[in-house]
Write a protein that holds these residues in place. Sequence first.
Motif, PDB file in Angstrom:
ATOM      1  N   CYS A 189       0.817  -1.224   0.000  1.00  0.00           N
ATOM      2  CA  CYS A 189       0.000   0.000   0.000  1.00  0.00           C
ATOM      3  C   CYS A 189       0.844   1.264   0.000  1.00  0.00           C
ATOM      4  CB  CYS A 189      -0.975   0.013   1.176  1.00  0.00           C
ATOM      5  SG  CYS A 189      -0.245  -0.293   2.800  1.00  0.00           S
ATOM      6  N   SER A 190       2.125   1.142   0.334  1.00  0.00           N
ATOM      7  CA  SER A 190       2.985   2.323   0.371  1.00  0.00           C
ATOM      8  C   SER A 190       3.247   2.915  -1.015  1.00  0.00           C
ATOM      9  CB  SER A 190       4.322   1.987   1.038  1.00  0.00           C
ATOM     10  OG  SER A 190       5.015   1.022   0.275  1.00  0.00           O
ATOM     11  N   VAL A 191       2.944   2.161  -2.092  1.00  0.00           N
ATOM     12  CA  VAL A 191       3.158   2.740  -3.431  1.00  0.00           C
ATOM     13  C   VAL A 191       2.017   3.676  -3.825  1.00  0.00           C
ATOM     14  CG1 VAL A 191       4.451   0.681  -4.143  1.00  0.00           C
ATOM     15  CG2 VAL A 191       2.071   0.957  -4.890  1.00  0.00           C
ATOM     16  N   ALA A 192       0.980   3.762  -2.986  1.00  0.00           N
ATOM     17  CA  ALA A 192      -0.141   4.663  -3.285  1.00  0.00           C
ATOM     18  C   ALA A 192      -0.490   5.503  -2.055  1.00  0.00           C
ATOM     19  CB  ALA A 192      -1.349   3.858  -3.749  1.00  0.00           C
ATOM     20  N   ASP A 193       0.511   5.813  -1.244  1.00  0.00           N
ATOM     21  CA  ASP A 193       0.233   6.559   0.002  1.00  0.00           C
ATOM     22  C   ASP A 193       0.472   8.058  -0.147  1.00  0.00           C
ATOM     23  OD1 ASP A 193       2.971   6.731  -0.058  1.00  0.00           O
ATOM     24  OD2 ASP A 193       3.303   5.843   1.922  1.00  0.00           O
ATOM     25  N   GLY A 194       0.828   8.505  -1.349  1.00  0.00           N
ATOM     26  CA  GLY A 194       1.020   9.937  -1.576  1.00  0.00           C
ATOM     27  C   GLY A 194       2.408  10.430  -1.214  1.00  0.00           C
ATOM     28  N   ASP A 195       3.274   9.553  -0.726  1.00  0.00           N
ATOM     29  CA  ASP A 195       4.629   9.934  -0.334  1.00  0.00           C
ATOM     30  C   ASP A 195       5.616   9.418  -1.381  1.00  0.00           C
ATOM     31  OD1 ASP A 195       7.049  10.496   0.813  1.00  0.00           O
ATOM     32  OD2 ASP A 195       6.657   9.423   2.689  1.00  0.00           O
ATOM     33  N   ARG A 196       6.192  10.350  -2.145  1.00  0.00           N
ATOM     34  CA  ARG A 196       7.117   9.992  -3.227  1.00  0.00           C
ATOM     35  C   ARG A 196       8.556   9.898  -2.744  1.00  0.00           C
ATOM     36  NH1 ARG A 196       5.433  15.102  -6.919  1.00  0.00           N
ATOM     37  NH2 ARG A 196       3.488  14.328  -7.837  1.00  0.00           N
ATOM     38  N   GLY A 204       8.470   1.831   5.705  1.00  0.00           N
ATOM     39  CA  GLY A 204       7.060   1.856   5.334  1.00  0.00           C
ATOM     40  C   GLY A 204       6.740   2.795   4.191  1.00  0.00           C
ATOM     41  N   ASN A 205       7.774   3.352   3.537  1.00  0.00           N
ATOM     42  CA  ASN A 205       7.499   4.313   2.471  1.00  0.00           C
ATOM     43  C   ASN A 205       7.580   3.715   1.076  1.00  0.00           C
ATOM     44  OD1 ASN A 205      10.265   3.980   2.724  1.00  0.00           O
ATOM     45  ND2 ASN A 205      10.732   6.025   1.949  1.00  0.00           N
ATOM     46  N   GLY A 206       7.888   2.444   0.970  1.00  0.00           N
ATOM     47  CA  GLY A 206       7.964   1.829  -0.352  1.00  0.00           C
ATOM     48  C   GLY A 206       7.855   0.315  -0.261  1.00  0.00           C
ATOM     49  N   ILE A 304       9.792  -0.122  -5.247  1.00  0.00           N
ATOM     50  CA  ILE A 304       8.972   0.966  -5.793  1.00  0.00           C
ATOM     51  C   ILE A 304       8.459   1.832  -4.640  1.00  0.00           C
ATOM     52  CG2 ILE A 304       6.877   1.566  -7.082  1.00  0.00           C
ATOM     53  CD1 ILE A 304       7.316  -0.955  -8.746  1.00  0.00           C
ATOM     54  N   ILE A 305       8.670   3.129  -4.770  1.00  0.00           N
ATOM     55  CA  ILE A 305       8.264   4.084  -3.739  1.00  0.00           C
ATOM     56  C   ILE A 305       6.822   4.565  -3.954  1.00  0.00           C
ATOM     57  CG2 ILE A 305       8.733   6.376  -2.778  1.00  0.00           C
ATOM     58  CD1 ILE A 305      10.897   4.352  -2.070  1.00  0.00           C
ATOM     59  N   GLU A 306       6.471   4.868  -5.210  1.00  0.00           N
ATOM     60  CA  GLU A 306       5.146   5.408  -5.486  1.00  0.00           C
ATOM     61  C   GLU A 306       4.775   5.174  -6.945  1.00  0.00           C
ATOM     62  OE1 GLU A 306       3.605   6.566  -2.852  1.00  0.00           O
ATOM     63  OE2 GLU A 306       1.865   7.667  -3.617  1.00  0.00           O
ATOM     64  N   VAL A 307       3.486   4.981  -7.179  1.00  0.00           N
ATOM     65  CA  VAL A 307       2.951   4.904  -8.532  1.00  0.00           C
ATOM     66  C   VAL A 307       1.770   5.861  -8.608  1.00  0.00           C
ATOM     67  CG1 VAL A 307       1.862   3.435 -10.294  1.00  0.00           C
ATOM     68  CG2 VAL A 307       3.644   2.471  -8.802  1.00  0.00           C
TER      69      VAL A 307
END
Length: 310
Positions: A189-196, A204-206, A304-307
Amino acid sequence: MRHLTAALAATTALVTTVLLTTAATPAPPSPSLPSPASEPPSSVSVKVRPGTSKGSGALTPIAGADRLVAPLGVDPACPARIDIGLRSDAKKAGYATAAVEVDPPLTASRAMLTSYLPPGYELSAKLLVAVPPGTAEGTYGLRLRTSTRTLEVPVEVVPVDRLDNGGNVALRRPVTASSQHTNANYPPCSVADGDRSSNGWAGGNGWNDATARSFPDTVAIALGGARQISRVDLYTLDTERYPAYRYGVRDWDVQAQVGGQWQTVAQVRGNTAGTVRSDFAPVTADAVRVVALASNGANDYTRIIEVEVR
Ligand SMILES: [Ca+2]
């Protein structure tokens, strides 16, 4: 006296944690022995940085934002986060302590923030704020309280459908992944948490998959209904210590789920950058997934950090 002893004991325990964290920081992993989980989770660490004391004697609670949006109904592995801290304008070094309070039923990841602080120094830590299922929408209070000052940060509990997503239809939507590394905190879920940001990797950021040197790895985001989309931005791990050209994703396909079928809408090959934007002809899709085919350096894991999807 009993209070003082308890406070000192608590302070000592936390200071010990900080020292151990510093002392145990491992050397950067070598390409042949990648160790993506070797950093201590940033969510539990307290960082201290120097500054110039104003000498006023004040201990000031600080926060990284003037409000916190806490979405309702999201994966509990990805709670809302905010930086909190204390700044010492004392003339002498001493213990700085603040109580962390949040209105129920919200819960905070720590009840106290404390450290030994030289004059002018600031301490900071990540605070996670969880919204239990069934929480009513609305504004709740988060307070950081020292013996003389209180900082109030409003926490806005908002359902995902009404989040201000800036056009990113993936924000806070449900994420599933082919696997998840479990020796630190790498929730899908961290890839869609708004934190790039890649900073604080393993905290927990990626997302880091669990199948070393085995591809493909996939991460899929349900978009909450059919959406017309034409762009996907992928943020892979990229810090000074873990640069994308050694630890990031190299090759991947972007797929869109259209009428129940996955279609490849974009392909990226030979990437060495931290951020890659893929534009494609508009499709109406109810999910997007990234199919990772290779990573850089040791070609070991997908990180992956964010999508973001538009
Ligand atoms: Ca993220």
